[in-house]
Design a protein around this motif. Sequence first.
Motif, PDB file in Angstrom:
ATOM      1  N   ILE A 255       0.867  -1.179   0.000  1.00 36.88           N
ATOM      2  CA  ILE A 255       0.000   0.000   0.000  1.00 36.88           C
ATOM      3  C   ILE A 255       0.899   1.223   0.000  1.00 36.88           C
ATOM      4  CG2 ILE A 255      -1.687   1.334   1.345  1.00 36.88           C
ATOM      5  CD1 ILE A 255      -2.985  -1.179   0.536  1.00 36.88           C
ATOM      6  N   SER A 256       0.531   2.240  -0.771  1.00 38.70           N
ATOM      7  CA  SER A 256       1.257   3.515  -0.700  1.00 38.70           C
ATOM      8  C   SER A 256       0.238   4.631  -0.500  1.00 38.70           C
ATOM      9  CB  SER A 256       2.090   3.751  -1.961  1.00 38.70           C
ATOM     10  OG  SER A 256       1.272   3.811  -3.100  1.00 38.70           O
ATOM     11  N   ARG A 257       0.685   5.652   0.212  1.00 38.58           N
ATOM     12  CA  ARG A 257      -0.181   6.805   0.463  1.00 38.58           C
ATOM     13  C   ARG A 257       0.669   8.016   0.751  1.00 38.58           C
ATOM     14  NH1 ARG A 257      -2.573   5.340   6.417  1.00 38.58           N
ATOM     15  NH2 ARG A 257      -0.587   5.408   7.502  1.00 38.58           N
TER      16      ARG A 257
ATOM     17  N   ILE B 296       5.312  -3.947   7.205  1.00 32.37           N
ATOM     18  CA  ILE B 296       6.619  -3.284   7.239  1.00 32.37           C
ATOM     19  C   ILE B 296       6.514  -1.960   6.486  1.00 32.37           C
ATOM     20  CG2 ILE B 296       9.037  -3.430   6.556  1.00 32.37           C
ATOM     21  CD1 ILE B 296       8.647  -6.528   6.554  1.00 32.37           C
ATOM     22  N   GLN B 297       6.933  -0.887   7.120  1.00 32.50           N
ATOM     23  CA  GLN B 297       6.987   0.396   6.428  1.00 32.50           C
ATOM     24  C   GLN B 297       8.313   0.485   5.696  1.00 32.50           C
ATOM     25  OE1 GLN B 297       6.337   3.875   8.840  1.00 32.50           O
ATOM     26  NE2 GLN B 297       6.265   5.215   7.068  1.00 32.50           N
ATOM     27  N   LYS B 298       8.278   0.807   4.429  1.00 29.53           N
ATOM     28  CA  LYS B 298       9.488   0.891   3.594  1.00 29.53           C
ATOM     29  C   LYS B 298       9.996   2.311   3.544  1.00 29.53           C
ATOM     30  CE  LYS B 298       9.903  -3.331   2.400  1.00 29.53           C
ATOM     31  NZ  LYS B 298      11.069  -4.102   2.521  1.00 29.53           N
TER      32      LYS B 298
ATOM     33  N   LEU C 272       5.480  10.582   0.924  1.00 31.34           N
ATOM     34  CA  LEU C 272       5.061   9.267   0.461  1.00 31.34           C
ATOM     35  C   LEU C 272       5.409   8.223   1.517  1.00 31.34           C
ATOM     36  CD1 LEU C 272       3.972   7.433  -1.835  1.00 31.34           C
ATOM     37  CD2 LEU C 272       6.347   7.215  -2.598  1.00 31.34           C
ATOM     38  N   GLU C 273       4.409   7.435   1.909  1.00 36.24           N
ATOM     39  CA  GLU C 273       4.623   6.303   2.807  1.00 36.24           C
ATOM     40  C   GLU C 273       4.302   5.032   2.042  1.00 36.24           C
ATOM     41  OE1 GLU C 273       2.069   6.723   6.205  1.00 36.24           O
ATOM     42  OE2 GLU C 273       3.483   8.037   7.229  1.00 36.24           O
ATOM     43  N   GLN C 274       5.173   4.037   2.165  1.00 38.78           N
ATOM     44  CA  GLN C 274       4.941   2.758   1.513  1.00 38.78           C
ATOM     45  C   GLN C 274       5.007   1.651   2.552  1.00 38.78           C
ATOM     46  OE1 GLN C 274       7.989   2.804  -1.551  1.00 38.78           O
ATOM     47  NE2 GLN C 274       6.450   3.418  -3.055  1.00 38.78           N
TER      48      GLN C 274
END
Length: 104
Positions: free
Chosen positions: A76-78, A102-104, A84-86
């Motif tokens: 998911i990206s937002r 896991i946040q990338k 930008l958070e992925q």
Amino acid sequence: MKIKDFAAGILTGVAAGIIVNQAFQKMNPNTPAEDVLHAVKEAFKKEGPIDGSWIVMKPEPFTNNVLTMDVYRGGISRIKNGELEQYEFAANAQTGTVVELIQK
């Protein structure tokens, strides 16, 4: 009522049930992976809009120190606070429960 008539009624009911079930499955083309992705997206949407999402349609084995199961992997990206958070996730293929995020 004759036993023949009763048996014919039972068989007709079973056949009708099978036909209705097959028709319903054709009308609802979602796969389990799509259902999992939909559930994860709905959870993320509670915090804000989503920019994009993806999921691998084939389950793969997943093991943490205690559990072994088949999972769907996805992401998911937002945009949050202008950045930008992925996120990548693994969700149980049977239940749809997210078992790794896991946040990338």
